[in-house]
Design a protein around this motif. Structure first.
Motif, short mmCIF file in Angstrom:
data_model
loop_
_atom_site.label_atom_id
_atom_site.label_comp_id
_atom_site.label_asym_id
_atom_site.label_seq_id
_atom_site.Cartn_x
_atom_site.Cartn_y
_atom_site.Cartn_z
N ILE B 216 1.03 -1.26 -0.14
CA ILE B 216 -0.06 -0.15 0.13
C ILE B 216 1.08 1.21 -0.07
O ILE B 216 0.68 2.21 -0.65
CB ILE B 216 -1.10 0.22 1.27
CG1 ILE B 216 -2.23 -0.91 0.89
CG2 ILE B 216 -1.44 1.42 1.67
CD1 ILE B 216 -3.30 -0.69 1.79
N LEU B 217 1.95 1.46 0.64
CA LEU B 217 2.82 2.27 0.75
C LEU B 217 3.40 2.57 -0.51
O LEU B 217 3.60 3.74 -1.22
CB LEU B 217 3.95 2.42 1.92
CG LEU B 217 3.58 2.29 3.35
CD1 LEU B 217 4.55 2.09 4.00
CD2 LEU B 217 3.11 3.79 3.50
N ARG B 218 3.80 1.55 -1.46
CA ARG B 218 4.21 1.65 -2.81
C ARG B 218 3.14 2.14 -3.61
O ARG B 218 3.42 2.99 -4.47
CB ARG B 218 4.91 0.38 -3.24
CG ARG B 218 6.19 -0.27 -2.53
CD ARG B 218 6.62 -1.42 -2.87
NE ARG B 218 7.64 -1.71 -2.60
CZ ARG B 218 8.36 -3.17 -2.45
NH1 ARG B 218 7.71 -4.07 -2.66
NH2 ARG B 218 9.56 -3.21 -1.94
N LEU B 219 2.02 1.87 -3.73
CA LEU B 219 0.77 2.16 -4.32
C LEU B 219 0.61 3.82 -4.08
O LEU B 219 0.46 4.46 -4.95
CB LEU B 219 -0.52 1.47 -4.04
CG LEU B 219 -0.46 -0.03 -4.58
CD1 LEU B 219 -1.72 -0.63 -3.74
CD2 LEU B 219 -0.75 0.05 -6.02
N LEU B 220 0.55 4.20 -2.96
CA LEU B 220 0.54 5.54 -2.79
C LEU B 220 1.57 6.52 -3.04
O LEU B 220 1.37 7.63 -3.58
CB LEU B 220 0.17 5.90 -1.29
CG LEU B 220 -1.12 5.39 -0.41
CD1 LEU B 220 -1.05 5.52 1.00
CD2 LEU B 220 -2.32 6.29 -1.11
N ASP B 221 2.63 5.98 -3.08
CA ASP B 221 3.91 6.57 -3.65
C ASP B 221 3.84 6.64 -4.97
O ASP B 221 3.83 7.66 -5.73
CB ASP B 221 5.03 5.71 -3.29
CG ASP B 221 6.29 6.33 -3.73
OD1 ASP B 221 7.07 6.96 -3.21
OD2 ASP B 221 6.72 6.00 -5.04
N THR B 222 3.24 5.70 -5.76
CA THR B 222 2.97 5.79 -7.16
C THR B 222 1.93 6.84 -7.60
O THR B 222 2.19 7.67 -8.35
CB THR B 222 2.51 4.39 -7.70
OG1 THR B 222 3.69 3.20 -7.56
CG2 THR B 222 2.56 4.14 -9.09
N ALA B 223 0.89 6.72 -6.93
CA ALA B 223 -0.39 7.50 -7.09
C ALA B 223 0.33 9.27 -6.84
O ALA B 223 0.00 10.20 -7.63
CB ALA B 223 -1.50 7.40 -6.23
N SER B 224 1.16 9.57 -5.81
CA SER B 224 1.53 10.84 -5.43
C SER B 224 2.53 11.24 -6.61
O SER B 224 2.77 12.50 -6.78
CB SER B 224 2.36 10.87 -4.14
OG SER B 224 3.59 10.17 -3.98
N GLU B 225 3.24 10.42 -7.27
CA GLU B 225 4.15 10.63 -8.38
C GLU B 225 3.21 11.46 -9.63
O GLU B 225 3.81 12.42 -10.05
CB GLU B 225 4.64 9.39 -8.91
CG GLU B 225 5.83 9.67 -9.86
CD GLU B 225 7.11 10.29 -9.51
OE1 GLU B 225 7.49 10.49 -8.15
OE2 GLU B 225 7.90 10.87 -10.18
N TYR B 226 2.20 10.90 -9.88
CA TYR B 226 1.26 11.31 -11.11
C TYR B 226 0.11 12.30 -10.54
O TYR B 226 -0.21 13.13 -11.49
CB TYR B 226 0.87 10.42 -11.89
CG TYR B 226 1.98 9.19 -12.28
CD1 TYR B 226 2.70 9.96 -13.46
CD2 TYR B 226 2.11 8.10 -11.88
CE1 TYR B 226 3.83 9.16 -13.84
CE2 TYR B 226 3.23 7.31 -12.36
CZ TYR B 226 4.04 7.98 -13.44
OH TYR B 226 4.94 7.08 -13.81
N ASP B 227 -0.13 12.40 -9.29
CA ASP B 227 -1.13 13.07 -9.05
C ASP B 227 -0.86 14.23 -7.95
O ASP B 227 -0.57 13.94 -6.84
CB ASP B 227 -2.30 12.13 -8.37
CG ASP B 227 -3.73 13.17 -7.75
OD1 ASP B 227 -3.88 14.20 -8.52
OD2 ASP B 227 -4.22 12.81 -6.77
N ALA B 228 -1.16 15.70 -8.33
CA ALA B 228 -0.59 16.57 -7.48
C ALA B 228 -1.47 16.83 -6.38
O ALA B 228 -1.12 17.46 -5.21
CB ALA B 228 -0.69 17.85 -8.19
N ALA B 229 -2.64 16.30 -6.38
CA ALA B 229 -3.59 16.31 -5.07
C ALA B 229 -3.27 15.10 -4.18
O ALA B 229 -4.04 15.10 -2.86
CB ALA B 229 -5.09 16.28 -5.41
N THR B 230 -2.41 14.33 -4.51
CA THR B 230 -1.82 13.22 -3.44
C THR B 230 -0.51 13.28 -2.77
O THR B 230 0.34 13.57 -3.69
CB THR B 230 -2.11 11.63 -4.01
OG1 THR B 230 -3.55 11.70 -4.54
CG2 THR B 230 -1.82 10.52 -3.38
N SER B 231 -0.31 13.36 -1.57
CA SER B 231 1.00 13.47 -0.94
C SER B 231 1.42 12.15 -0.60
O SER B 231 0.66 11.18 -0.52
CB SER B 231 0.71 14.20 0.47
OG SER B 231 0.16 13.48 1.46
#
Lengths: 256, 273
Positions: B216-231
């Motif tokens: 899950i930490l890796r998934l959130l890291d991936t999301a934050s890479e492409y989405d500016a609204a995700t930290s």
């Protein structure tokens, strides 16, 4: 009738006699504090008598089931709305009893043409620290009484006094655990039951004169056609809701 | 409230609130223009997976309004009762209100009806709240698309009672079997979740708590890479995503120590910390 004071007082007295007569055989409820919270207990015959009102408030009552249910809902609704509109920490027993319940009880009792509530209520509030734990008893006429260490409700005042005397004589023990609290509570319950089974004129004497063995016999006899019901507000509970009904196993470990 | 207006009791907290004149919906005056230049706080990536012991729910901590980051410690994973959690995306103001109503509704049902609200009853309650919010969602200012995760204790001991429900803006709920994700960053990881669930070395459902946390930490890291609204993880301020688990014994929140440890393990070997 209202413009004849004497008849009004007489009518109120009749009402009092009628209600007390109905309440006299009710199974008493005992409330006690222990090292991790507060416990309310009774022995009932099927009808549940101990309820959760809010995060830190529990209720029990003796009287007519319809009246108990109606007033239980009144206090639960009020607490739930207050807890939602402000914050759950803003709900407090003093306001619920003095502002909502006492007033309702008194009004019903004194409007002699309407129905009176056949009820006595005992509420418990778990304080932020144990010094703030409170029991509040409300009589059918709206009178409120607050206790810190223990409290009881029984059919008549003398039954209550008998039970209270027993609890007051028990050794003070700040480390009393739940098992000991249940045991002591049941003994006080047995005294209440014994007093309520006597003829009305005999209950005037609060001198009970029964020993522990007799108390245990009374408890055993009551359990044959009833069940021990106990609810706790415990500081050790996770989350904001502190109330829980004890299960049969927990109660049985405390039995003599 | 007085004894005369005690309502008829079905344990319905919403009618009780209406009765007490609590405004459940915000009525915008007719002709209110779409939000246009009003900047409303938005967020998020939340992700929920079923793992070996139950369900794991995670959310990043960023709240944004337009292109501004307005808060970096937002909680988007909210415990509702001992066995359920709501993960929110969309307008936080409405989402928090929905979560609060839900929490109080479940408690009120238990206290008044003397039994727990059933699983189906809980799902419907949330449906109703989301549907009631439709007007706000259509205005473009108060849409909320949550994921509701819970543990069904009626499931036999040997089975995983974790359940994940996804809602649409009209309040329809669908059960997702293995995972769900929502929020602006979710599009970047939905495919990854599908891939992991179907082709991963360890299927999501077989992962233990640590493996699931790392994933899950890796998934959130991936999301934050492409989405500016995700930290992602803010190392300087030590701000981690929120991760909660629901198992048979209830809801737990992973501690910062656990997350520090899993975060280190989640990095590629070349960047090991």
């Amino acid at each position: 009738m209202r413009d004849e004071p004497y008849r009004w007082i007489e009518a109120i007295q009749d009402r009092r006699d009628y209600i007390e007569d109905q309440l006299r055989v009710g199974s008493p409820v005992v409330g006690l504090t222990y090292n991790e919270g507060m416990v309310l207990l009774t022995i009932g015959r099927g009808q549940r008598k101990i309820f959760e009102v809010h995060d830190r408030i529990a209720l029990s009552a003796i009287g007519h089931p319809a009246d108990i249910e109606r007033l239980r809902m009144l206090v639960t609704d009020t607490a739930s709305v207050q807890g939602f509109q402000n914050a759950t920490e803003d709900v407090n027993l003093h306001r619920l009893t003095n502002f909502v319940l006492a007033h309702t009880f008194k009004q019903a009792f004194e409007s002699i043409v309407g129905e009176a509530y056949i009820i006595k209520m005992l509420l418990a509030e778990l304080g932020r620290t144990s010094e703030h734990n409170r029991f509040t008893g409300i009589n059918y006429d709206g009178n409120v009484r607050t206790d810190a260490e223990f409290s009881v409700i029984g059919g008549t005042e003398s039954i209550e006094t008998g039970m209270q005397n027993y609890l007051a004589a028990a050794p003070v023990d700040a480390d009393r655990d739940l098992t000991d609290a249940i045991r002591l509570g049941l003994e006080a319950w047995a005294i209440g039951r014994e007093l309520s089974s006597r003829e009305p004129e005999d209950t005037e004497s609060e001198d009970v004169q029964i020993d522990t063995e007799q108390m245990h016999e009374i408890i055993a006899a009551a359990r044959e056609d009833g069940e021990i019901e106990a609810g706790v507000l415990e500081t050790t509970q996770h989350g904001t809701s502190k109330f829980r009904l004890l299960n049969v196993k927990e109660i049985e470990t405390a039995l003599p | 409230m007085s004894i005369k207006n005690v309502i008829n009791h079905k344990g319905d907290f919403l009618s009780l609130l209406q009765h007490a004149n609590y405004p459940l919906q915000i009525d915008l005056p007719s002709g209110t223009p779409d939000h246009g230049d009003v900047e409303i706080a938005h967020s998020t990536t939340v992700v929920v997976v079923r793992y070996r012991d139950g369900v794991m729910i995670a959310g990043d901590r960023r709240a944004t309004a337009g292109t501004s980051v307005i808060y970096d410690r937002a909680e988007k994973v909210l415990q509702i009762d001992k066995h359920s959690v709501l993960a929110i995306s969309g307008s936080p103001a409405i989402a928090y209100e929905i979560a609060r109503i839900l929490e109080h509704s479940f408690q009120y049902f238990r206290r008044s009806q003397l039994q727990e609200l059933s699983l189906e009853g809980k799902l419907r309650m949330l449906s109703r709240l989301i549907r009631d919010n439709l007007a706000m969602a259509l205005q473009g200012i108060g849409g909320v698309i949550p994921i509701f995760a819970l543990y069904d204790r009626d499931t036999p001991e040997e089975e995983n009672g974790g359940k994940i429900y996804f809602y649409d803006a009209l309040g329809a709920h669908f059960e997702n079997v293995n995972f769900a994700t929502t929020g602006s960053g979710s599009i970047w990881i939905r495919g990854v979740l599908r891939y992991l669930s179907r082709f991963g070395d360890t299927p999501l459902e077989a992962m233990d708590e640590r493996q699931a946390t790392i994933t899950i930490l890796r998934l959130l890291d991936t999301a934050s890479e492409y989405d500016a609204a995700t930290s992602g993880y803010n190392a300087r301020a030590q701000i981690f995503p929120t991760i909660k688990t629901i198992t048979r014994s209830g809801v737990e929140t992973l501690s910062d120590e656990d997350l520090t440890d899993c975060y280190a393990a989640a990095q590629p070997e070349s960047e090991a910390v």
